[in-house]
Design a protein around this motif. Structure first.
Motif, PDB file in Angstrom:
ATOM      1  N   TYR A 205       4.673  -7.651 -50.823  1.00 50.11           N
ATOM      2  CA  TYR A 205       5.598  -6.893 -49.994  1.00 50.11           C
ATOM      3  C   TYR A 205       4.901  -6.047 -48.936  1.00 50.11           C
ATOM      4  O   TYR A 205       5.504  -5.702 -47.918  1.00 50.11           O
ATOM      5  CB  TYR A 205       6.470  -5.996 -50.876  1.00 50.11           C
TER       6      TYR A 205
ATOM      7  N   ARG B  31      12.289   2.809 -47.918  1.00 51.21           N
ATOM      8  CA  ARG B  31      13.549   2.287 -47.363  1.00 51.21           C
ATOM      9  C   ARG B  31      14.751   2.978 -48.013  1.00 51.21           C
ATOM     10  O   ARG B  31      15.704   3.374 -47.322  1.00 51.21           O
ATOM     11  CB  ARG B  31      13.623   0.769 -47.586  1.00 51.21           C
TER      12      ARG B  31
ATOM     13  N   GLN C  13      12.009  -3.519 -41.372  1.00 48.06           N
ATOM     14  CA  GLN C  13      12.481  -3.920 -40.051  1.00 48.06           C
ATOM     15  C   GLN C  13      13.447  -2.921 -39.423  1.00 48.06           C
ATOM     16  O   GLN C  13      13.729  -3.001 -38.220  1.00 48.06           O
ATOM     17  CB  GLN C  13      13.121  -5.319 -40.117  1.00 48.06           C
ATOM     18  N   ASP C  14      13.939  -1.947 -40.202  1.00 49.76           N
ATOM     19  CA  ASP C  14      14.833  -0.939 -39.640  1.00 49.76           C
ATOM     20  C   ASP C  14      14.069   0.174 -38.932  1.00 49.76           C
ATOM     21  O   ASP C  14      14.677   0.982 -38.225  1.00 49.76           O
ATOM     22  CB  ASP C  14      15.712  -0.329 -40.731  1.00 49.76           C
TER      23      ASP C  14
ATOM     24  N   GLU D 156      10.485 -13.759 -40.284  1.00 49.58           N
ATOM     25  CA  GLU D 156      10.922 -12.835 -39.228  1.00 49.58           C
ATOM     26  C   GLU D 156      10.632 -13.418 -37.853  1.00 49.58           C
ATOM     27  O   GLU D 156      11.514 -13.493 -36.978  1.00 49.58           O
ATOM     28  CB  GLU D 156      10.211 -11.488 -39.379  1.00 49.58           C
TER      29      GLU D 156
ATOM     30  N   GLU E  86       7.190 -11.050 -48.179  1.00 47.66           N
ATOM     31  CA  GLU E  86       8.614 -10.736 -48.175  1.00 47.66           C
ATOM     32  C   GLU E  86       8.867  -9.262 -47.868  1.00 47.66           C
ATOM     33  O   GLU E  86       9.902  -8.716 -48.246  1.00 47.66           O
ATOM     34  CB  GLU E  86       9.243 -11.104 -49.523  1.00 47.66           C
TER      35      GLU E  86
ATOM     36  N   ASN F 248       9.191  -7.925 -44.843  1.00 51.44           N
ATOM     37  CA  ASN F 248       9.848  -7.679 -43.557  1.00 51.44           C
ATOM     38  C   ASN F 248      11.175  -6.954 -43.711  1.00 51.44           C
ATOM     39  O   ASN F 248      11.511  -6.048 -42.949  1.00 51.44           O
ATOM     40  CB  ASN F 248      10.061  -9.003 -42.824  1.00 51.44           C
ATOM     41  N   ARG F 249      11.954  -7.343 -44.726  1.00 51.60           N
ATOM     42  CA  ARG F 249      13.306  -6.779 -44.873  1.00 51.60           C
ATOM     43  C   ARG F 249      13.288  -5.313 -45.268  1.00 51.60           C
ATOM     44  O   ARG F 249      14.312  -4.641 -45.189  1.00 51.60           O
ATOM     45  CB  ARG F 249      14.081  -7.601 -45.904  1.00 51.60           C
ATOM     46  N   TRP F 250      12.128  -4.811 -45.708  1.00 54.99           N
ATOM     47  CA  TRP F 250      12.024  -3.417 -46.149  1.00 54.99           C
ATOM     48  C   TRP F 250      11.577  -2.483 -45.036  1.00 54.99           C
ATOM     49  O   TRP F 250      11.642  -1.256 -45.190  1.00 54.99           O
ATOM     50  CB  TRP F 250      11.072  -3.316 -47.339  1.00 54.99           C
TER      51      TRP F 250
END
Length: 343
Positions: free
Chosen positions: A262, A188, A302-303, A15, A296, A298-300
């Protein structure tokens, strides 16, 4: 005394690297500050001139990590078999690509190379003479939904045994030990419209270790699941809980671990992956190698809020230190009890 070492994969900071908030040296400096001195590198992502590095550039990279009291522990290679526009790579081209990575790995002074799980064992068998000459261990990544005893993984081990080599084996990704469903995943999917009662059902199914396909059917057909709910159920295909007790049987085949995670709670515990069981098994069998953080999560998140990979990695290493000490004490106690019984 355990010989488990601690390190960090630069993938953990994807990120910050992507957004320009950190550069590679910032990542190395941070890893050193938490005692995680082993650096796992992704040359295709981290080295701008890859695969063409001059001797001077190689020395610059080695000097950079040494400045911070660190060292390279693993090289993550990628094999794009669709590299040719009009066809797949031939077997000879695949071997050529892997040997290219082995040579760069050796030039950087790295002795472990992560191999993507889809690379065929017979292709790797052809690369073994080069790996032996260059003294680089090729470890096939054991990544979910595969596991230590999956037939495909066992084929690589059988190839290593057939050749009698110590330079081909595996490299476990700790995502295969997901004991509990990650809260960050659930949150998420709920933000995307999944109903809490459905997400709870999916979590309960994972906790009971029900076959993923059964849960997907229940959610999609019987519960009339919406897009987010079905997508959440489908993540169960990649959320296995392998038995950590089998680690000892396969420990001779790996020297490096990608310590996937995570999220870490504020009390420095992992709510999902069974690190207490994993580290106890590693200490118990006397494994020597590096636990390399691979964040890993970040993708969960970052919104909803800014990602802080450094804090997440820091917490994981606090956990590692605690669990290693606890396991060492536990096993030392067992040995003392055995000695007193035998005398």
């Amino acid at each position: 005394m355990s010989k488990i070492k601690r390190g960090v994969s630069l993938y953990s900071f994807q990120e910050e690297l992507f957004l320009g908030r950190m550069n590679v040296e910032d990542c190395v400096s941070f890893a050193a500050s938490i005692g995680a001195t082993g650096i796992e590198i992704l040359p295709e992502q981290n080295m701008p001139t890859f695969p063409n590095l001059s001797d001077a550039q190689v020395e610059e990279w080695k000097a950079m990590v040494a400045r911070h009291g660190c060292h390279f522990t693993a090289y993550d290679m990628f094999l794009d078999t669709k590299l040719r526009k009009d066809r797949l790579m031939s077997d000879d081209e695949q071997v050529e690509s892997i040997v290219r990575d082995l040579r760069l790995c050796n030039r950087l002074g790295i002795r472990n190379m992560r191999v993507l799980v889809f690379v065929r064992p017979d292709i790797l068998g052809r690369c073994v003479p080069y790996a032996e000459e260059l003294d680089v261990h090729m470890g096939v990544e054991v990544h979910a939904p595969w596991h230590l005893e999956h037939a495909w993984i066992l084929r690589t081990i059988e190839e290593a045994d057939r050749l009698g080599t110590k330079h081909l084996g595996i490299l476990p990704d700790m995502g295969i030990f997901m004991k509990h469903y990650p809260p960050a995943f659930r949150a998420r999917f709920e933000r995307q419209g999944a109903r809490p009662e459905v997400t709870q059902f999916i979590v309960d199914q994972h906790e009971a270790k029900i076959m993923a396909e059964y849960t997907i059917y229940e959610v999609a057909v019987k519960m009339g699941g919406n897009k987010a709910e079905v997508a959440m159920a489908e993540t169960l295909r990649h959320a296995p809980y392998a038995n950590p007790k089998r680690i000892a049987d396969y420990a001779p085949y790996f020297h490096h671990i990608q310590a996937k995670f995570y999220e870490m709670d504020e009390d420095c515990t992992d709510p999902s992956i069974a690190y207490d069981e994993v580290i106890d098994a590693l200490v118990g069998c006397g494994w020597e190698g590096t636990l390399s953080s691979e964040y890993e999560g970040n993708r969960w998140i970052q919104d909803v809020h800014e990602v802080d990979s450094r804090e997440q990695v820091r917490r994981q290493h606090v956990m590692f230190e605690r669990l290693i000490v606890q396991s060492e004490a536990r096993h030392a106690g067992k040995e003392a009890a055995l000695c007193s019984t035998s005398t």
